[in-house]
Design an enzyme around this catalytic site. Sequence first.
Site, PDB file in Angstrom:
ATOM      1  CB  ALA A  50      -0.166  -3.636 -15.721  1.00 40.81           C
ATOM      2  CD  GLU A  59      -1.875   3.702  -6.713  1.00 35.89           C
ATOM      3  OE1 GLU A  59      -0.953   3.716  -5.885  1.00 35.89           O
ATOM      4  OE2 GLU A  59      -1.835   2.999  -7.732  1.00 35.89           O
ATOM      5  N   GLY A  87      -3.518   0.650 -15.487  1.00 42.97           N
ATOM      6  CA  GLY A  87      -3.242   0.358 -14.083  1.00 42.97           C
ATOM      7  C   GLY A  87      -4.479   0.482 -13.218  1.00 42.97           C
ATOM      8  CG  PHE A 141      -1.747  -1.259   1.345  1.00 44.93           C
ATOM      9  CD1 PHE A 141      -2.549  -1.727   0.322  1.00 44.93           C
ATOM     10  CD2 PHE A 141      -1.653  -2.009   2.499  1.00 44.93           C
ATOM     11  CE1 PHE A 141      -3.244  -2.919   0.453  1.00 44.93           C
ATOM     12  CE2 PHE A 141      -2.342  -3.202   2.643  1.00 44.93           C
ATOM     13  CZ  PHE A 141      -3.139  -3.654   1.616  1.00 44.93           C
ATOM     14  CB  ILE A 151       2.625  -5.162  -3.743  1.00 47.33           C
ATOM     15  CG1 ILE A 151       1.796  -4.446  -4.822  1.00 47.33           C
ATOM     16  CG2 ILE A 151       4.079  -4.731  -3.848  1.00 47.33           C
ATOM     17  CD1 ILE A 151       1.808  -2.925  -4.684  1.00 47.33           C
ATOM     18  N   GLY A 152       0.702  -8.223  -4.259  1.00 46.24           N
ATOM     19  CA  GLY A 152      -0.635  -8.765  -4.067  1.00 46.24           C
ATOM     20  C   GLY A 152      -1.585  -8.385  -5.173  1.00 46.24           C
ATOM     21  CB  THR A 153      -1.271  -5.969  -7.887  1.00 43.16           C
ATOM     22  OG1 THR A 153       0.069  -6.287  -8.272  1.00 43.16           O
ATOM     23  CG2 THR A 153      -1.228  -4.833  -6.890  1.00 43.16           C
ATOM     24  CE  LYS A 155     -10.694 -16.029  -9.894  1.00 40.33           C
ATOM     25  NZ  LYS A 155     -10.573 -17.511 -10.049  1.00 40.33           N
ATOM     26  CB  THR A 156      -5.875 -10.311 -11.068  1.00 35.62           C
ATOM     27  OG1 THR A 156      -5.638  -9.917 -12.423  1.00 35.62           O
ATOM     28  CG2 THR A 156      -5.519 -11.778 -10.910  1.00 35.62           C
TER      29      THR A 156
END
Length: 750
Positions: A521, A716, A713, A252, A477-479, A645-646
Amino acid sequence: MVTTISSTGTDRYVGTAHSRVDGPAKVTGLAKYAGEFAAPDLAHGYVVSGGIAKGRITAIETAEAEAVPGVIKVFTHENRPRTAWLDYNYRDAVAPPGSPFRALYDDVIHYSGQPVALVVAEDFETARHAASLVKVAYAAEVPATDVDAQAEFAYDPPKKRAGIKPPPQPWGDATAAYEAAPVKLSNDYRLAVEHHNPMEPHASTVVWDGNGRITVYDKIQGVSNSQGYIAAVFGMKKDEVRVLNPYLGGGFGIGLRPQYQLFLAVMAARDLERSVRVTLTRDQMFTFGYRPDVRQRVSLGADATGNLQSLRHDALSGTSRFEDYQEVVVNWSAILYDCDNVALSYKLAQIDTYTPADMRAPGAVTGVLALEIAMDELAYATGQDPVALRLANYSERDRTEGKPFGSKALRACYAQGAERFGWERRNPEPRSMTEGRELVGWGMATGVWEALMQQSSAQATLTSDGKLVVGNSTGDIGTGTYTILTQIAAEVLGLPMEDVTTKLGDTDLAEAPVAGGSWTAASSGTAVMKACRKIAADVFAMARAMDDSPLANVDFDRVVFEGGRIAVAGDPSRSVSLVDAMTAGAVDKVEATESAGPDSGHAKEFAAYTHSAIFVEVKVDEDLGQVRVTRVVSAIAAGKIINPKTARSQILGGVVMGIGSALEEESMLDHTIGRFMNHNLGEYHVPVNADIQNLDVIFVEEEDKANPMGVKGLGEIGIVGTAAAIANAVFHATGKRIRDLPITVDKLIG
């Protein structure tokens, strides 16, 4: 050759939903995090946090701690090893101007919770116990932590932070236009200080190899930042420092910069010549960066129908005494809406805390909140529907940069979001909608975030068994970065996704920027695509050179890669497998490293932003003041969606954080002692499962050429505007306008 991510081949990975390739490792516990890696002869460090917010250390007693069996050494400012310091040698990629904090540097206390000692022992429990025996005496001074009280000392930062655009010069005459406007609104807005609180605490495991080279597992969103920091601070060569972070338990933004546990772990390892791990406690996670305390005033002047005639947005943000932390807060007002008379200002006030830190959509969460509540107030003042008001003031150009938008599907976001939500059934009168004993409110807001691309490299290796490995040093980072890079690589070379392995978070890999800013990305994705295209071209050349090749005399742009083969477009009978081509070429692997950056003419000529429209339903118990967010529809325009999905998960996570900002999250500073008082997850409240109900995400179709991938992206944009939409819904439900968030019970029934 059709090898772009819009391939016409049958292997369509990009643009389709796929589960995370790293999911099994995470749910089974195979994924290891910075504080979990094993090392021989591993010692454990425990940080002793300071007890005052400002002053000096007059004495520090460590003898009792050192006498505990198993304690190896206690480090303080009095005995720490001498090092070089990063002020003189290194500026990390995301640091603001100033002098970065230096742990155990001297006896000066800069902020509450500052590390004053490190106890190193054979095990964590012994280190923790011994740390409780360290006694520190202070000469305390009165801290100044109230931004309002420091407003008279506000200043325009003399040195601008890299990548952060200062407010543009005003245009028109905002003051005169405001005075002449038939409708005037001018109010103050505040979003409480927030701490990041990722699940994984900050930790560093330093593995000592005995030859002067160290391997470091660090909680960081970009391993290159930690490597550069270590090399500069400790006078080491970069090739003597390898940093890895294959998995991150949430960042984050707090993981963009190296935090003080990294310095302490490396310092101890080098001094003791053995492996050392330092893990911070949850309490200590509140002793560094946070979303800054920003005081804002938005003044809008409009005609009777709500057309903007004057727009002024002023912000005062707190920063530390040692760094000028800056973010883009006010510029969004001039980007989102068209007005001929605009004045924006952004100033800093120094307070006695640690430097604030980037936190998901830094600046936009804060600035757009104030703007979008103000626009809702203008809608009520002029009798306009909130969506219609925004459409009436719709901007077609970014007037802060003087550029048209490369793409902007915000109108479609409004239309599709409103339709899905059922906005046309809204009774605009506050307190007019009820359900049982609860007041029902419907509110909306707009979101915006930059569509950025950074310079990035990536490497790819295709082996003779048809397996592909791609990667670079950026982090996931979990994205879902592991997954989308795997999809891109599989698409370009026409391989099954299970034959592609993505490696990330290692300084031995191709250099890439930190994972942040919603640019991964576009940046790493484009670099991976280019590296795979280079391999595709090389293998095609081998296939074409084969004896009696079915691809002889076929141009590169007339083939497709699918099913592990190179085929003539439209004639799959004329094909060669990648494995056969490499065998014929007498190679066991084909490698490529390529770079990509924001160097296209489109990026220079057009402004690139993601946009959103957020529609929210709340239900408020009027007697108890409890607010429930029962429905959210978030309509997103973000260019090409690589993995729906992600991507949906990213928006859901942002919306949940927005609910936290609106209703729960608040780091409470006691200005008398200069300390955040609720420094734990028992008293710092975040949304839990019971707080989250029906969240709906719409991806609006949008094409953009801001980068070769056409992506914008998503990290955010999901949070921006969400808190404002909730605040606007609460007003619609209750008739009470809350401009100081979070919206807590006392503000509704007090």
